[in-house]
Design an enzyme around this catalytic site. Structure first.
Site, PDB file in Angstrom:
ATOM      1  N   ALA A  65       0.877  -1.222   0.083  1.00  0.00           N
ATOM      2  CA  ALA A  65       0.020   0.084   0.034  1.00  0.00           C
ATOM      3  C   ALA A  65       0.936   1.202  -0.126  1.00  0.00           C
ATOM      4  O   ALA A  65       0.621   2.253  -0.759  1.00  0.00           O
ATOM      5  CB  ALA A  65      -1.032   0.025   1.282  1.00  0.00           C
ATOM      6  N   CYS A  69      -8.144  -1.220  13.084  1.00  0.00           N
ATOM      7  CA  CYS A  69      -8.824  -2.369  13.521  1.00  0.00           C
ATOM      8  C   CYS A  69      -8.119  -2.990  14.787  1.00  0.00           C
ATOM      9  O   CYS A  69      -8.236  -4.042  15.303  1.00  0.00           O
ATOM     10  CB  CYS A  69      -9.034  -3.571  12.707  1.00  0.00           C
ATOM     11  SG  CYS A  69      -7.631  -4.262  11.898  1.00  0.00           S
TER      12      CYS A  69
HETATM   13  N1  SAH Z   1     -10.801  -3.273   3.291  1.00  0.00           N
HETATM   14  C1  SAH Z   1     -11.202  -4.748   3.113  1.00  0.00           C
HETATM   15  C2  SAH Z   1     -10.527  -5.629   4.374  1.00  0.00           C
HETATM   16  C3  SAH Z   1      -8.867  -5.148   4.481  1.00  0.00           C
HETATM   17  S1  SAH Z   1      -8.239  -6.196   5.600  1.00  0.00           S
HETATM   18  C4  SAH Z   1     -12.511  -4.997   3.287  1.00  0.00           C
HETATM   19  O1  SAH Z   1     -13.200  -4.004   3.148  1.00  0.00           O
HETATM   20  O2  SAH Z   1     -13.093  -6.352   3.138  1.00  0.00           O
HETATM   21  C5  SAH Z   1      -6.634  -5.704   5.395  1.00  0.00           C
HETATM   22  C6  SAH Z   1      -6.024  -6.045   4.164  1.00  0.00           C
HETATM   23  O3  SAH Z   1      -4.499  -5.422   4.093  1.00  0.00           O
HETATM   24  C7  SAH Z   1      -5.821  -7.528   3.860  1.00  0.00           C
HETATM   25  O4  SAH Z   1      -6.574  -7.692   2.581  1.00  0.00           O
HETATM   26  C8  SAH Z   1      -4.252  -7.784   3.633  1.00  0.00           C
HETATM   27  O5  SAH Z   1      -4.060  -8.706   2.637  1.00  0.00           O
HETATM   28  C9  SAH Z   1      -3.741  -6.330   3.183  1.00  0.00           C
HETATM   29  N2  SAH Z   1      -2.414  -5.860   3.513  1.00  0.00           N
HETATM   30  C10 SAH Z   1      -1.698  -6.068   4.561  1.00  0.00           C
HETATM   31  N3  SAH Z   1      -0.627  -5.755   4.491  1.00  0.00           N
HETATM   32  C11 SAH Z   1      -0.539  -4.849   3.301  1.00  0.00           C
HETATM   33  C12 SAH Z   1       0.476  -4.114   2.560  1.00  0.00           C
HETATM   34  N4  SAH Z   1       1.651  -3.663   3.267  1.00  0.00           N
HETATM   35  N5  SAH Z   1       0.022  -3.650   1.279  1.00  0.00           N
HETATM   36  C13 SAH Z   1      -1.235  -3.808   0.836  1.00  0.00           C
HETATM   37  N6  SAH Z   1      -1.997  -4.654   1.428  1.00  0.00           N
HETATM   38  C14 SAH Z   1      -1.685  -5.140   2.673  1.00  0.00           C
END
Ligand code: SAH
Length: 394
Positions: free
Chosen positions: A278, A338
């Site tokens: 991200a 969260c």
């Molecule tokens: N927004 C989603 C839930 C997100 S849960 C919904 O509405 O259902 C958090 C997410 O972050 C997970 O899918 C995980 O794969 C992702 N994630 C964790 N670390 C990350 C990173 N460094 N870069 C991108 N995605 C990441």
């Protein structure tokens, strides 16, 4: 008394009497007899003055040594007991929702400590997250059968918290068979989810109302859905008229499910997915001078223990700072946390500092938590773990 007894140390009954559902191991007289009790079995908890206080599920190997199931000292903890609790949880959800897609059981808050059940119509996905509920597995499956006659019951017993309870990691189907993704309807949109290989139980129901709120603002907007998993936010925004959605996640499965759901809903042309970190995506998009009408950032917990609080809070500030430049003027930033040990005010402070770092001002439109199928236990503030803040930026 039907169950073995455990005794609190002098003065340690106050929290329990005030309605808290846990007893920590250092609050108990952990004599040889208590230590020898099998983990997960019901016990009767007595005060140091030998007053019976509650029936709890005991685990001598966990920091949370006893989890209260009832204050009725004569209760029997069996399939009938479990069914009554499940029926109460079900009645609440049936009042709340028209369709059978929701978190059916939210652990302590529903009187079933450590038990999580998400319902996808006739598929139920359970997490048995404490030794006590693990012992009750057959009672739970039996009670679910009587109550809902599900086609499939999946046990997603692969959450990290099970390790604290001395439980194995496993994913198992307790009833029926599954071949591939199943449908889920949320806020009128159908998604495809994978209860066996997907994250957690396959879906994050906690964000339902926050997704609906963001969707209300989405007509004709471009949306950046960061940490999208299967694009719950992004696709609901697209269904509400967003013209373009970019979903970023590092999980290929999440993005594949997003693409499959988009295809099914006729939204594929407006969804783009990027398997990327991200922060790397934020840097890339900023360097490219991109702007979005809506940015959603829903990261995993940056704080997993008290000692991670400071660096974790800095993480939220950094995230808000990186999102700032990508939000259009009068655009929306929805940012979530969260982590159960981050208080909402601390989170809001860090986000605001991050936005100021980015030279942005704005107004807070909404402070919200999880939807009502995730009730919280009034004595366990950490069970209200989700914080979602929605800003409009100047
Ligand atoms: N927004 C989603 C839930 C997100 S849960 C919904 O509405 O259902 C958090 C997410 O972050 C997970 O899918 C995980 O794969 C992702 N994630 C964790 N670390 C990350 C990173 N460094 N870069 C991108 N995605 C990441």
């Amino acid at each position: 008394m039907r169950y073995p007894s455990i005794h609190l140390l002098p003065g340690q009954d106050r929290r329990l009497r005030a309605g808290h559902p846990w007893v920590y191991s250092n609050e108990l007289r952990m004599d040889a007899e208590a230590k020898a009790l099998p983990s997960g079995e019901p016990v009767c908890v007595f005060s140091a003055e030998r007053k019976p206080l509650a029936i709890a599920l005991f685990n001598p190997h966990s920091l949370i040594a006893a989890r209260v199931v009832t204050r009725n000292k004569d209760a029997t903890i069996d399939a009938v007991f479990v069914e009554r609790r499940l029926a109460r949880a079900l009645r609440l959800r049936e009042r709340l929702f028209d369709r059978p897609y929701y978190r059916l059981v939210h652990a302590e808050a529903d009187g079933l400590p450590g038990l999580v059940i998400d319902r996808y119509a006739d598929v139920l996905v359970c997490q048995l997250n404490s030794a006590g509920t693990a012992k009750l597995e057959s009672a739970i499956v039996e009670a679910l059968d009587r109550l809902l006659a599900p086609r499939v019951v999946v046990l997603r017993n692969d959450s990290p918290v099970r390790e604290l309870e001395g439980l194995d990691q496993e994913v198992r189907i307790a009833k029926g068979t599954l071949d591939g993704p199943i449908p889920l309807i949320e806020n009128d949109l159908t998604f495809l989810i994978d209860p066996l290989d997907g994250q957690k139980t396959g879906w994050y129901y906690d964000q339902r109302e926050n997704r609906a709120f963001v969707a209300r603002l989405a007509r004709d907007q471009s949306v950046l859905d960061l940490y999208s998993y299967s694009a719950g936010f992004g696709l609901q925004a697209a269904a509400a008229g967003a013209k373009r959605v970019l979903a970023v996640d590092r999980s290929q499965l999440g993005l594949d499910l997003a693409a499959a759901s988009a295809e099914r809903g006729g939204l594929a042309e407006r969804l783009e997915v990027a398997r990327e970190d991200a922060f790397a995506a934020l840097d890339r998009l900023a360097a490219d001078k991109q702007r979005f009408g809506i940015v959603v950032a829903d990261p995993p917990a940056f704080v997993r223990s008290k000692k991670e609080l400071k660096p974790g809070l800095r993480g939220y500030r950094k995230l808000a700072r990186a999102c700032g430049p990508l939000v259009a003027e009068e655009g929306i930033l929805a940012i979530a946390c969260c982590a159960h040990n981050v208080p909402e005010d601390a989170f809001a402070d860090e986000v605001w500092r991050g936005l100021r770092d980015a030279g942005r001002g704005g107004r807070l439109l909404r402070r919200a938590g999880a939807g009502p199928d995730h009730p919280s236990h009034p004595a366990l503030p950490e069970s209200a773990y989700l914080k979602c803040l929605v800003y409009t930026l100047d």
